[in-house]
Each structure stands twice: as structure tokens, then as C-alpha cells.
Scaffold this active site. Structure first.
Site, short mmCIF file in Angstrom:
data_model
loop_
_atom_site.label_atom_id
_atom_site.label_comp_id
_atom_site.label_asym_id
_atom_site.label_seq_id
_atom_site.Cartn_x
_atom_site.Cartn_y
_atom_site.Cartn_z
CG ASP A 108 -1.55 1.28 1.57
OD1 ASP A 108 -2.57 1.60 0.94
OD2 ASP A 108 -1.02 2.01 2.44
CE LYS A 139 -1.48 4.99 1.09
NZ LYS A 139 -1.59 4.71 2.52
N1 HSE Z 1 -4.13 0.85 5.10
C1 HSE Z 1 -3.79 2.23 4.91
C2 HSE Z 1 -2.95 2.70 6.10
C3 HSE Z 1 -5.05 3.05 4.76
O1 HSE Z 1 -2.85 1.99 7.10
O2 HSE Z 1 -2.35 3.76 6.04
C4 HSE Z 1 -4.86 4.33 4.03
O3 HSE Z 1 -4.36 4.19 2.77
#
Ligand code: HSE
Ligand code: NAP
Length: 434
Positions: free
Chosen positions: A209, A213
Site C-alpha cells: 500500500d 503511494k
Molecule cells: N491501510 C492504509 C494505512 C489506509 O494503514 O495507512 C490508508 O491508505
């Protein structure tokens, strides 16, 4: 860009996804209707919505909106000007609805970093061919308006480096391990119970994740096509409470840190655990908060800090994009025409840095000398060394190296077992210079 034109013509939103983010957007549009209209010079309205389960209780009054069970049909409705895609996932409904909206002449606002990390270039080209806009402030660092800062506020800078802690769940886990003295597995379970983890937890703890980004930020910062496949990823699953404590003794915190920089050898993108000075802004970041550090040639360093997730912060970012569209502010997806984005050569090795090494060393004459020899033969120079008290027949030894390459460290790690004085797996973590 054009100035806002006061008009009675509303900007009509179709919201695909009524989960945490979608309902957050509905609440802002309902709560602040007059304020949004005043700021945009025109009303901002929701006309249609879509989700999987129409019967679900969603903690908001949705009775005035048309329902579509198919998000693609929602995207193509005549009474929708902007598709707000807040379903998630990089294939299937999110991609289909986004493409359908663009082809039907609608702009798109999305919070979906996975979609952009995997298909950003193709979507940017499609949007440009069709003279439409894709906006995605919420996709990176939740409520922090980093896309706007990078694309607009820092447009006059050659960016040097972009860094950040961009996964709140990982930062929560690492902080909680340190503060409560708990092992990774226990805190991971706590995070699961608290509902912090994604449905696939590896998206969080595997660094994926946050890697999505970083790839998006790198594209804007360096004018390159999004290349998530070239992000070096390492999650936090191997970080032990021992390392958190020992790093603390040396004046560092361990963070899942994303770093992107353009080097003479190509674009370096990595999302890996790193040591950062405890006294630095990144070192002081605790809990689920995010931080993005931007370095430009003219501005120097900028630090942005705030909530990286949650209903309010993420919906705030979505609404920032919606308001730009309502005001008639339009920019290319990644800040410059899609055709001008370069295909970056990935840097095969990272910029040299000091490393933290932790070894469990046998209590034998000459053991330390053997380790020092291996490091020397690998081209790794020792800056600081600390030995702790013995446990039975061995003792933990911490080494901070001078700047070196990951290749040199890996060479040393591969050679150490043959010395027969190092017990278990040595640990090596990069120290990021801030
Ligand atoms: N799973 C992500 C986090 C949520 O913990 O930052 C936001 O993108
Ligand atoms: P969520 O709570 O799981 O909600 C997803 C919504 O999408 C649900 O309403 C779901 O419908 C709907 N949906 C899923 N698949 C669908 C399909 N095929 N057709 C129609 N509707 C579908 O997710 P979220 O947390 O709001 O996240 C949404 C997006 O924002 C994701 O891309 C995420 O990465 C991003 N994001 C989230 C946060 C955050 O803090 N949550 C922060 C930054 C970015 P049902 O409700 O009927 O199941």
C-alpha cells in the site's frame, strides 16, 4: 487554469462506493452544502450512488440519490458530471467505471492508489485524449494535501527527494511494539482486532500500500511514468522488539520509510524499514499518523504531517479535488502532459548509506576480529560498535557502519556464517540520512 465562474449550474457527483470514504464524502456534501456552493461559486450535489449491497445500513440519509447497482452504469449517467470512485481494487469495477466515466465525458476523482499505481499512465493518457481530468489527492497520505503541494505549490522546483511514512497501520504497529514492549505478532493481532488492517494485511505490513503511494509521488516529483513494479519493497514482518530497543539505544527509530530520488544511475524507489534519527520529525512520528517529506532545489525541505486514513481525513482530500473541478481548475493527471512523462530507468543499487547491523556473537577469543575482517574485506567500514552483556555463550553486538552500499552489506552477510562465530541470522537495516 481558469478562475471560478459563479453559476447556478451544479456540479453533479456520482459516488461509486459507500464505505468509509464514500460515506465521508456524502456527509461533507450534506453538512457543508452552502459553504461548498459559496466557495465553488456553484452548488455541489450528489445525484447518484452505487455499492454492492443496497440494503446495508450506512449511517447517512441516501434517500434523495438515484441508486445504480452497476458502477459502470453510474459512471455513464447523464446527470453525473464527476465520478467519485471510492470502491478500491486495481482491476474490475474501479477500473471499468473509471474508464467508462472518462469515455462518457466525465471527470474522475478517486482515492484508489492501487488503481493509479498499476494503471496510472494508461489512465492519464486516456483522460488527456478525451480532455478529461483524473484527480487523486486522497490516494496518497489520506488527509494530507501532498498531491496539490507537489503538483502546484512546488511546480517551480526540481525535486531532489521525496520521503515518507505513508502507511498508518505499520507506523501504529512499530510504535506500539516500542511503547508496550510487545512482539510483532501480538501487535499485529491487536491491529487486526482494532480493524486497522486491510482485508489483505500484506498490503499494509508487506509495504505494498505504501509502495503504491510512493510510486505515485515519484511520478509527479520526477516527471516519470508511474512504475510501481520498480519499487523495492520490504515489509515490517521481520522487525523485532530487540531491534526497536537497540536502535533506540543508538538514537534511532525504525520506520517503514518510502524514499524516491533521481540518481545518476536512474530512479531509486524503495519502501523498506529504515532507521531514522529519533529527534527528527520522522523519528517523532507516532501511531497511525502519516508524514511526507519533500525536498526541492529552491524550497529546501518541507514536512507535511496528518491523518493518513479514516472517514473524515480521506473524504476531506476527495472534496478538495471535487472543489477544484467545481471551480474549473484543471491540471494534467501527474502535473504534466502524459506524453511527456519519461519511462524511468530503475536504479539497480540504492544511494550509499550507513547501516545498522545486529549480530549475536559467540563468546570466543578473536570472534570480533573475524567479523571486522569480513566487513573490511567487503568494503564496509565500522563507525560505531557496541557489545551487550553475554547471554550464556554469546552476546549481541551492534555495529553502525560508515556509508556503504547494500551490495557490500549483502556480501558481508553472506560471508559471516563461514566464520562460525555468528549465531542465528544477522540483521541489517539501512540508516536514512535526513
Ligand atoms: N491501510 C492504509 C494505512 C489506509 O494503514 O495507512 C490508508 O491508505
Ligand atoms: P470500504 O469501506 O471497503 O468501501 C468500499 C465500498 O465500495 C463499499 O461500499 C462497497 O460496497 C463498494 N464496492 C466494492 N466493490 C464494488 C463493486 N464491485 N460494485 C459496487 N460497489 C462496490 O473501502 P474504503 O475504506 O472506503 O476505501 C475506498 C477507497 O479509498 C480504496 O481505494 C482505498 O484504498 C481508498 N482509501 C481509503 C482510505 C481509508 O481510510 N479507508 C484512505 C485512503 C484511501 P458494499 O458497502 O455494498 O460492500
Amino acid at each position: 487554469m481558469s478562475a471560478p465562474v459563479p453559476s447556478d449550474k451544479p456540479l453533479r457527483l456520482g459516488i461509486a462506493g459507500l464505505g468509509t470514504v464514500g460515506i465521508g464524502v456524502v456527509k461533507i456534501v450534506q453538512r457543508h452544502a452552502d459553504m461548498l456552493a459559496a466557495r465553488a461559486g456553484r452548488p455541489v450535489q450528489i445525484t447518484a450512488i452505487s455499492a454492492r449491497d443496497r440494503t446495508k445500513n450506512r449511517d447517512a440519509d441516501l434517500s434523495n440519490y438515484a441508486w445504480e447497482s452497476d458502477p459502470v452504469a453510474l459512471a455513464m449517467r447523464d446527470d453525473v458530471d464527476v465520478l467519485v470512485e471510492v470502491m478500491g481494487g486495481h482491476e474490475g469495477a474501479a477500473k471499468d467505471a473509471t474508464e467508462a466515466a472518462l469515455r462518457a465525458g466525465k471527470d474522475v476523482v478517486t482515492a484508489n492508489k492501487a488503481l493509479l499505481a498499476h494503471h496510472g499512465q494508461a489512465l492519464a493518457e486516456l483522460a488527456e485524449d478525451l480532455n478529461r481530468a483524473i484527480r487523486f489527492e486522497a490516494a496518497v497520505a489520506g488527509g494530507i494535501p501532498v498531491i496539490k503541494v507537489l503538483t502546484e505549490g512546488l511546480a517551480g522546483n526540481a525535486m531532489r527527494r521525496v520521503m515518507g511514512v505513508m502507511n498508518g497501520t505499520c507506523n501504529y504497529i512499530l510504535t506500539r511494539m516500542e511503547e508496550a514492549g510487545l512482539p510483532y505478532d501480538t501487535v499485529f493481532e491487536e491491529a487486526r482486532q482494532l480493524g486497522y488492517l486491510e482485508a489483505d494485511p500484506n498490503l499494509d505490513v508487506g509495504g505494498i500500500d505504501a509502495g503504491h503511494k510512493l510510486a505515485i509521488l515519484a511520478a509527479i516529483a520526477f516527471g516519470t511514468q508511474v512504475s510501481f513494479d520498480n519499487v523495492v519493497l520490504e515489509g515490517i514482518g521481520r522487525i523485532s522488539i530487540d531491534d526497536i530497543r537497540r536502535a533506540g539505544d543508538l538514537g534511532y527509530k525504525i520506520k517503514l520509510l518510502g524514499v524516491a530520488q533521481m540518481t545518476g544511475r536512474g530512479l531509486e524507489q524503495r519502501m523498506t524499514p529504515c532507521l531514522v534519527p529519533s529527534s527528527s520529525p520522522l523519528g517523532q512520528l507516532t501511531g497511525g499518523t502519516n508524514m511526507v517529506v519533500l525536498e526541492g532545489d529552491a524550497v529546501g525541505q518541507i514536512v507535511l504531517r496528518g491523518a493518513g486514513a479514516g472517514e473524515g481525513p480521506t473524504a476531506s482530500a476527495v472534496m478538495g479535488d471535487v472543489m477544484d473541478l467545481a471551480r474549473g481548475l484543471r491540471l494534467p493527471t501527474f502535473g504534466q502532459p502524459a506524453g511527456s512523462l519519461m519511462q524511468a530507468t530503475p536504479a539497480v543499487t540504492s544511494v550509499p548509506a550507513p547501516y545498522y547491523l545486529r549480530l549475536q556473537l559467540a563468546d570466543k577469543p578473536g570472534a570480533l576480529a573475524k567479523v571486522a575482517t569480513i566487513l573490511g574485506e567487503s568494503g564496509v567500514s565500522i563507525s560505531r560498535l557496541r557489545q551487550y552483556g553475554h547471554a550464556d555463550t554469546s552476546a549481541p553486538v551492534l555495529i553502525v557502519t560508515h556509508k556503504t552500499t547494500r551490495d557490500a552489506i549483502d556480501h558481508a552477510l553472506a560471508a559471516l556464517p563461514a566464520t562460525r562465530v555468528v549465531e542465528g541470522e544477522p540483521v541489517a537495516i539501512r540508516i536514512e540520512e535526513l
